[in-house]
Design an enzyme around this catalytic site. Structure first.
Site, PDB file in Angstrom:
ATOM      1  N   CYS A  74     -73.518 -75.704  85.473  1.00 40.16           N
ATOM      2  CA  CYS A  74     -74.659 -75.098  84.762  1.00 40.16           C
ATOM      3  C   CYS A  74     -75.698 -76.134  84.328  1.00 40.16           C
ATOM      4  CB  CYS A  74     -74.181 -74.312  83.551  1.00 40.16           C
ATOM      5  SG  CYS A  74     -73.137 -72.917  83.997  1.00 40.16           S
ATOM      6  N   HIS A 115     -80.326 -73.313  78.569  1.00 38.36           N
ATOM      7  CA  HIS A 115     -79.475 -72.676  79.575  1.00 38.36           C
ATOM      8  C   HIS A 115     -79.019 -71.337  78.999  1.00 38.36           C
ATOM      9  CE1 HIS A 115     -76.377 -71.656  82.294  1.00 38.36           C
ATOM     10  NE2 HIS A 115     -75.371 -72.018  81.501  1.00 38.36           N
ATOM     11  N   ASN A 127     -75.395 -65.230  82.815  1.00 41.36           N
ATOM     12  CA  ASN A 127     -75.379 -66.673  83.063  1.00 41.36           C
ATOM     13  C   ASN A 127     -75.513 -66.915  84.571  1.00 41.36           C
ATOM     14  OD1 ASN A 127     -74.771 -69.374  83.408  1.00 41.36           O
ATOM     15  ND2 ASN A 127     -73.031 -69.369  82.001  1.00 41.36           N
TER      16      ASN A 127
HETATM   17  N1  COA Z   1     -64.147 -56.800  77.242  1.00 41.89           N
HETATM   18  C1  COA Z   1     -63.356 -56.421  76.240  1.00 41.89           C
HETATM   19  N2  COA Z   1     -62.468 -57.233  75.653  1.00 41.89           N
HETATM   20  C2  COA Z   1     -62.388 -58.489  76.130  1.00 41.89           C
HETATM   21  C3  COA Z   1     -63.169 -58.944  77.190  1.00 41.89           C
HETATM   22  C4  COA Z   1     -64.078 -58.047  77.763  1.00 41.89           C
HETATM   23  N3  COA Z   1     -64.894 -58.384  78.777  1.00 41.89           N
HETATM   24  N4  COA Z   1     -62.870 -60.224  77.422  1.00 41.89           N
HETATM   25  C5  COA Z   1     -61.922 -60.584  76.540  1.00 41.89           C
HETATM   26  N5  COA Z   1     -61.612 -59.522  75.752  1.00 41.89           N
HETATM   27  C6  COA Z   1     -60.660 -59.447  74.667  1.00 41.89           C
HETATM   28  C7  COA Z   1     -59.544 -60.454  74.793  1.00 41.89           C
HETATM   29  O1  COA Z   1     -58.534 -59.967  75.637  1.00 41.89           O
HETATM   30  C8  COA Z   1     -59.094 -60.573  73.374  1.00 41.89           C
HETATM   31  O2  COA Z   1     -58.297 -59.484  73.037  1.00 41.89           O
HETATM   32  P1  COA Z   1     -56.965 -59.689  72.144  1.00 41.89           P
HETATM   33  O3  COA Z   1     -57.462 -60.232  70.848  1.00 41.89           O
HETATM   34  O4  COA Z   1     -56.412 -58.317  72.087  1.00 41.89           O
HETATM   35  O5  COA Z   1     -56.144 -60.671  72.916  1.00 41.89           O
HETATM   36  C9  COA Z   1     -60.382 -60.428  72.567  1.00 41.89           C
HETATM   37  O6  COA Z   1     -61.321 -59.787  73.450  1.00 41.89           O
HETATM   38  C10 COA Z   1     -60.944 -61.754  72.109  1.00 41.89           C
HETATM   39  O7  COA Z   1     -60.943 -62.649  73.209  1.00 41.89           O
HETATM   40  P2  COA Z   1     -61.494 -64.101  73.082  1.00 41.89           P
HETATM   41  O8  COA Z   1     -61.494 -64.731  74.427  1.00 41.89           O
HETATM   42  O9  COA Z   1     -60.831 -64.805  71.960  1.00 41.89           O
HETATM   43  O10 COA Z   1     -62.987 -63.742  72.654  1.00 41.89           O
HETATM   44  P3  COA Z   1     -64.102 -64.661  72.084  1.00 41.89           P
HETATM   45  O11 COA Z   1     -64.505 -64.165  70.758  1.00 41.89           O
HETATM   46  O12 COA Z   1     -63.804 -66.116  72.230  1.00 41.89           O
HETATM   47  O13 COA Z   1     -65.284 -64.321  73.100  1.00 41.89           O
HETATM   48  C11 COA Z   1     -66.430 -65.299  74.978  1.00 41.89           C
HETATM   49  C12 COA Z   1     -65.145 -64.620  74.467  1.00 41.89           C
HETATM   50  C13 COA Z   1     -66.175 -65.674  76.426  1.00 41.89           C
HETATM   51  C14 COA Z   1     -67.567 -64.296  74.913  1.00 41.89           C
HETATM   52  C15 COA Z   1     -66.735 -66.529  74.111  1.00 41.89           C
HETATM   53  O14 COA Z   1     -65.601 -67.336  73.975  1.00 41.89           O
HETATM   54  C16 COA Z   1     -67.857 -67.342  74.686  1.00 41.89           C
HETATM   55  O15 COA Z   1     -68.971 -66.913  74.696  1.00 41.89           O
HETATM   56  N6  COA Z   1     -67.555 -68.572  75.139  1.00 41.89           N
HETATM   57  C17 COA Z   1     -68.538 -69.415  75.796  1.00 41.89           C
HETATM   58  C18 COA Z   1     -68.593 -69.021  77.230  1.00 41.89           C
HETATM   59  C19 COA Z   1     -69.741 -69.619  77.972  1.00 41.89           C
HETATM   60  O16 COA Z   1     -70.859 -69.500  77.567  1.00 41.89           O
HETATM   61  N7  COA Z   1     -69.429 -70.224  79.116  1.00 41.89           N
HETATM   62  C20 COA Z   1     -70.379 -70.751  80.021  1.00 41.89           C
HETATM   63  C21 COA Z   1     -70.888 -72.079  79.571  1.00 41.89           C
HETATM   64  S1  COA Z   1     -71.926 -72.728  80.808  1.00 41.89           S
END
Ligand code: COA
Length: 327
Positions: free
Chosen positions: A119, A254, A284
């Site tokens: 990215c 980004h 993204n």
């Molecule tokens: N829809 C519904 N539920 C979802 C899901 C989706 N698409 N994806 C994950 N979940 C659930 C998980 O299973 C988890 O459930 P549980 O608590 O029952 O186990 C819950 O949501 C929380 O998951 P978690 O991964 O801890 O969520 P989070 O609050 O960390 O959010 C992201 C996930 C990916 C949105 C967040 O971590 C994020 O934005 N990270 C940065 C990612 C990024 O920008 N990457 C690219 C960089 S270039």
């Protein structure tokens, strides 16, 4: 004789984009995986993404964006000096996407290569182009970010497949002799930390036949590092140029996640009207996200000539960096 008060800089003279016709909304994603519009919107700000059709490859989309940038600048393809492409999803291991695009554009005198920084690919590309232009090696460079992440997403993993989209963006940089407060790239700063490679990666490539090549991410860890590393990258860019956050007209980050963008904007103390956000429409698009956002803000008349624009990105590697640009 050249005026000693003028500085040779890489000046942005054109932008272009390409987005696949197919729009996939959060509701569409919810028909494919166990998710909801509410979950995706709340955590990321994403409402929809574009997914490429089979003919919309990285080279095809990059060439379309590049052609638009050249035409906006009024530069004939045969006059172009170089093409640098940031992509993690090339059509082939080689020839490089940049060289395929060279043929598509008829940019017969340009050399080209791809650059792998996930990215951060567009920021890395800008930095290399800037150095080559300042050194006098080349007079014009197309810097393109083009990605088809829909082809490397794991649709069994709802935590990642809802976050990414496809598209391409391009900018044309041209050497110009300008006054100190004139247009052009003022600085770029690049960073990497390979020790964090396992929090965001693609598990394969053409060098590893046994691996299919899907995106894998520890979202929490990426989130945790993103706000702090990007905030320090932004501070570094400002202090290198003797500027304060208040001097920045626009932040074009980004587009990974609205919460990361808001976090960095808040640390900078920038009001929302000075932060360009397109993640809601594009999701993204990795190396393509900044040139897509930049084009939209410039073509839409929001970012005008003379504006001071700060670009920043973080991606797999980890890689991250910034570029400060006067339009
Ligand atoms: N829809 C519904 N539920 C979802 C899901 C989706 N698409 N994806 C994950 N979940 C659930 C998980 O299973 C988890 O459930 P549980 O608590 O029952 O186990 C819950 O949501 C929380 O998951 P978690 O991964 O801890 O969520 P989070 O609050 O960390 O959010 C992201 C996930 C990916 C949105 C967040 O971590 C994020 O934005 N990270 C940065 C990612 C990024 O920008 N990457 C690219 C960089 S270039």
């Amino acid at each position: 004789m050249s005026d000693p008060a003028l500085i040779r800089r890489a000046v942005l003279t054109g932008t272009g984009t390409y987005l696949p016709a197919q729009i996939v909304t959060n509701e569409d994603m919810a028909k494919r995986v166990d998710t909801s519009d509410e979950w995706i919107t709340e955590r990321t700000g994403i409402k929809q993404r574009h997914f490429a059709a089979p003919h919309e490859t990285a080279s095809f989309m990059g060439a379309e964006a590049g052609r638009q940038a050249l035409s906006a600048a009024g530069l004939a393809p045969e006059a172009l000096g170089a093409i640098i492409v940031g992509t993690s999803t090339p059509d082939n291991a080689f020839p490089a996407t940049a060289v395929q695009i060279q043929a598509m554009l008829g940019a017969s005198k340009a050399f080209g290569f791809d650059l792998a920084a996930a990215c951060s690919g567009f920021i890395y590309g800008l930095s290399v182009a800037d150095a080559m232009i300042r050194a006098g090696q080349v007079e014009s460079v197309l810097v393109i970010g083009t990605e088809v992440y829909s082809r490397i997403l794991n649709f069994e993993d709802r935590g990642t497949c809802v976050l990414f989209g496809d598209g391409a963006g391009a900018v044309l940089l041209q050497a110009r002799n300008v006054a100190k407060d004139g247009a052009g790239l003022l600085s770029t700063h690049l960073h990497a930390d390979g020790r964090l490679g396992d929090i965001l990666y693609v598990d394969g490539a053409t060098g590893r036949r046994e691996m299919p090549g899907h995106l894998v991410m520890n979202g929490r860890e990426v989130f945790r590092h993103a706000v702090s590393l990007l905030s320090s990258a932004v501070t570094e860019a400002l202090s290198a140029n003797g500027l304060a956050a208040a001097d920045i007209d626009f932040l074009v980050p980004h587009q990974a996640n609205k919460r990361i963008i808001d976090g960095v904007g808040k640390k900078l103390g920038l009001p929302p009207e000075r932060v360009v956000v397109t993640v809601d429409k594009h999701a993204n698009t990795s190396a393509a996200s900044i040139p897509l956002a930049l084009h939209e803000a410039i073509a839409g008349g929001r970012i005008k000539p003379g504006a001071l624009v700060l670009l920043e990105a973080l991606g797999g590697g980890l890689t991250w960096g910034s570029a400060l640009l006067r339009i």
